[in-house]
Design a protein around this motif. Structure first.
Motif, PDB file in Angstrom:
ATOM      1  N   GLU A 265       2.000  -9.680  -8.395  1.00 24.29           N
ATOM      2  CA  GLU A 265       3.032  -9.328  -7.413  1.00 24.29           C
ATOM      3  C   GLU A 265       3.618  -7.948  -7.704  1.00 24.29           C
ATOM      4  N   VAL A 266       3.846  -7.628  -8.967  1.00 25.28           N
ATOM      5  CA  VAL A 266       4.349  -6.302  -9.335  1.00 25.28           C
ATOM      6  C   VAL A 266       3.318  -5.238  -8.960  1.00 25.28           C
ATOM      7  N   GLN A 267       2.041  -5.513  -9.240  1.00 29.11           N
ATOM      8  CA  GLN A 267       0.976  -4.561  -8.901  1.00 29.11           C
ATOM      9  C   GLN A 267       0.901  -4.332  -7.391  1.00 29.11           C
ATOM     10  N   ARG A 268       0.997  -5.422  -6.613  1.00 32.40           N
ATOM     11  CA  ARG A 268       0.975  -5.302  -5.157  1.00 32.40           C
ATOM     12  C   ARG A 268       2.160  -4.485  -4.659  1.00 32.40           C
ATOM     13  N   ALA A 269       3.336  -4.759  -5.210  1.00 32.82           N
ATOM     14  CA  ALA A 269       4.542  -4.031  -4.799  1.00 32.82           C
ATOM     15  C   ALA A 269       4.432  -2.549  -5.157  1.00 32.82           C
ATOM     16  N   LEU A 270       3.892  -2.242  -6.325  1.00 33.07           N
ATOM     17  CA  LEU A 270       3.714  -0.843  -6.723  1.00 33.07           C
ATOM     18  C   LEU A 270       2.703  -0.140  -5.817  1.00 33.07           C
ATOM     19  N   ASP A 271       1.618  -0.827  -5.479  1.00 34.17           N
ATOM     20  CA  ASP A 271       0.610  -0.244  -4.586  1.00 34.17           C
ATOM     21  C   ASP A 271       1.206   0.059  -3.212  1.00 34.17           C
ATOM     22  N   ASP A 272       2.078  -0.828  -2.728  1.00 32.30           N
ATOM     23  CA  ASP A 272       2.686  -0.650  -1.406  1.00 32.30           C
ATOM     24  C   ASP A 272       3.825   0.365  -1.426  1.00 32.30           C
ATOM     25  N   HIS A 273       4.740   0.226  -2.387  1.00 31.04           N
ATOM     26  CA  HIS A 273       6.002   0.971  -2.343  1.00 31.04           C
ATOM     27  C   HIS A 273       6.104   2.138  -3.317  1.00 31.04           C
ATOM     28  N   GLU A 274       5.261   2.196  -4.316  1.00 29.03           N
ATOM     29  CA  GLU A 274       5.221   3.244  -5.337  1.00 29.03           C
ATOM     30  C   GLU A 274       6.415   3.221  -6.294  1.00 29.03           C
TER      31      GLU A 274
ATOM     32  N   LEU B 103       7.649   3.332 -11.484  1.00 32.19           N
ATOM     33  CA  LEU B 103       6.961   4.264 -10.590  1.00 32.19           C
ATOM     34  C   LEU B 103       5.475   4.227 -10.873  1.00 32.19           C
ATOM     35  N   LYS B 104       4.701   4.109  -9.813  1.00 28.37           N
ATOM     36  CA  LYS B 104       3.253   4.261  -9.901  1.00 28.37           C
ATOM     37  C   LYS B 104       2.794   4.887  -8.593  1.00 28.37           C
ATOM     38  N   ARG B 105       2.376   6.128  -8.679  1.00 31.61           N
ATOM     39  CA  ARG B 105       1.954   6.859  -7.480  1.00 31.61           C
ATOM     40  C   ARG B 105       0.665   6.272  -6.921  1.00 31.61           C
ATOM     41  N   ALA B 106       0.612   6.138  -5.597  1.00 38.61           N
ATOM     42  CA  ALA B 106      -0.580   5.635  -4.921  1.00 38.61           C
ATOM     43  C   ALA B 106      -1.490   6.798  -4.561  1.00 38.61           C
ATOM     44  N   LYS B 107      -2.787   6.535  -4.565  1.00 40.07           N
ATOM     45  CA  LYS B 107      -3.742   7.577  -4.179  1.00 40.07           C
ATOM     46  C   LYS B 107      -3.584   7.927  -2.703  1.00 40.07           C
ATOM     47  N   LYS B 108      -3.418   6.885  -1.871  1.00 35.86           N
ATOM     48  CA  LYS B 108      -3.199   7.087  -0.434  1.00 35.86           C
ATOM     49  C   LYS B 108      -1.981   6.252  -0.031  1.00 35.86           C
ATOM     50  N   PRO B 109      -0.783   6.793  -0.172  1.00 40.03           N
ATOM     51  CA  PRO B 109       0.418   6.007   0.148  1.00 40.03           C
ATOM     52  C   PRO B 109       0.541   5.738   1.645  1.00 40.03           C
ATOM     53  N   ASP B 110       1.039   4.563   1.964  1.00 39.07           N
ATOM     54  CA  ASP B 110       1.301   4.187   3.349  1.00 39.07           C
ATOM     55  C   ASP B 110       2.696   4.707   3.709  1.00 39.07           C
ATOM     56  N   PRO B 111       2.796   5.636   4.677  1.00 44.62           N
ATOM     57  CA  PRO B 111       4.108   6.216   5.002  1.00 44.62           C
ATOM     58  C   PRO B 111       5.139   5.190   5.479  1.00 44.62           C
TER      59      PRO B 111
ATOM     60  N   SER C 172       5.922   3.260   1.603  1.00 44.67           N
ATOM     61  CA  SER C 172       6.262   3.996   0.397  1.00 44.67           C
ATOM     62  C   SER C 172       7.737   4.375   0.352  1.00 44.67           C
ATOM     63  N   ASN C 173       8.423   3.991  -0.722  1.00 45.83           N
ATOM     64  CA  ASN C 173       9.822   4.356  -0.883  1.00 45.83           C
ATOM     65  C   ASN C 173       9.989   5.848  -1.136  1.00 45.83           C
ATOM     66  N   LEU C 174       8.950   6.510  -1.605  1.00 50.63           N
ATOM     67  CA  LEU C 174       9.034   7.949  -1.871  1.00 50.63           C
ATOM     68  C   LEU C 174       8.923   8.768  -0.592  1.00 50.63           C
TER      69      LEU C 174
END
Length: 103
Positions: free
Chosen positions: A37-46, A86-94, A97-99
Motif C-alpha cells: 500500500e505504501v509503494q502504491r501510494a508513493l507511485d501515485d502521489h510521490e 518522497l519517491k519521485r515517479a518516472k512518469k507522474p500522473d498530474p 501527484s502531490n508535487l
C-alpha cells in the motif's frame, strides 16, 4: 531546470504540511500488505505521509528506516509518529501527484 526538480526540503515539508496520512503502520508492523500500500501510494502521489503507531521513539525510527529501505523512498521529515516520504515517479500522473498539483 523544471520546477519539480528544483524543490528543496523546505518546499517539500510545506507541501507535506497540508497532506493527511494515507497509510498507518500499527501493531502488525511492516507487513507485506502495508508495504504494498505504501509503494502504491508513493507511485501515485510521490510525496505521502505515513502514520507509524508502534512503540517508542526508537521503534518508530526503526520502522521509518525499514519503510524507506523496502520502498526506496527518502525520508523528508519525521515529527512524532508521522513521517513524510518522497519517491519521485518516472512518469507522474498530474491528477494524482502531490508535487505537480501544488505547483
Amino acid at each position: 531546470m523544471s520546477k519539480k526538480a528544483s524543490l528543496d526540503q523546505k518546499q517539500l515539508r510545506a507541501i507535506g504540511h497540508k497532506l493527511k496520512p494515507v497509510v498507518t503502520v500499527a501493531g502488525n508492523g511492516l507487513s507485506d500488505n502495508v508495504l504494498q500500500e505504501v509503494q502504491r501510494a508513493l507511485d501515485d502521489h510521490e510525496l505521502i505521509k505515513v502514520k507509524i503507531a508502534v512503540g517508542d521513539r526508537e521503534a518508530r525510527s526503526a520502522a521509518a528506516a525499514a519503510l524507506c529501505a523496502e520502498t526506496g523512498a527518502t525520508l523528508v521529515q519525521s515529527v512524532g509518529n508521522i513521517v513524510l516520504l518522497l519517491k519521485r515517479a518516472k512518469k507522474p500522473d498530474p491528477r494524482l501527484s502531490n508535487l505537480i498539483r501544488v505547483l
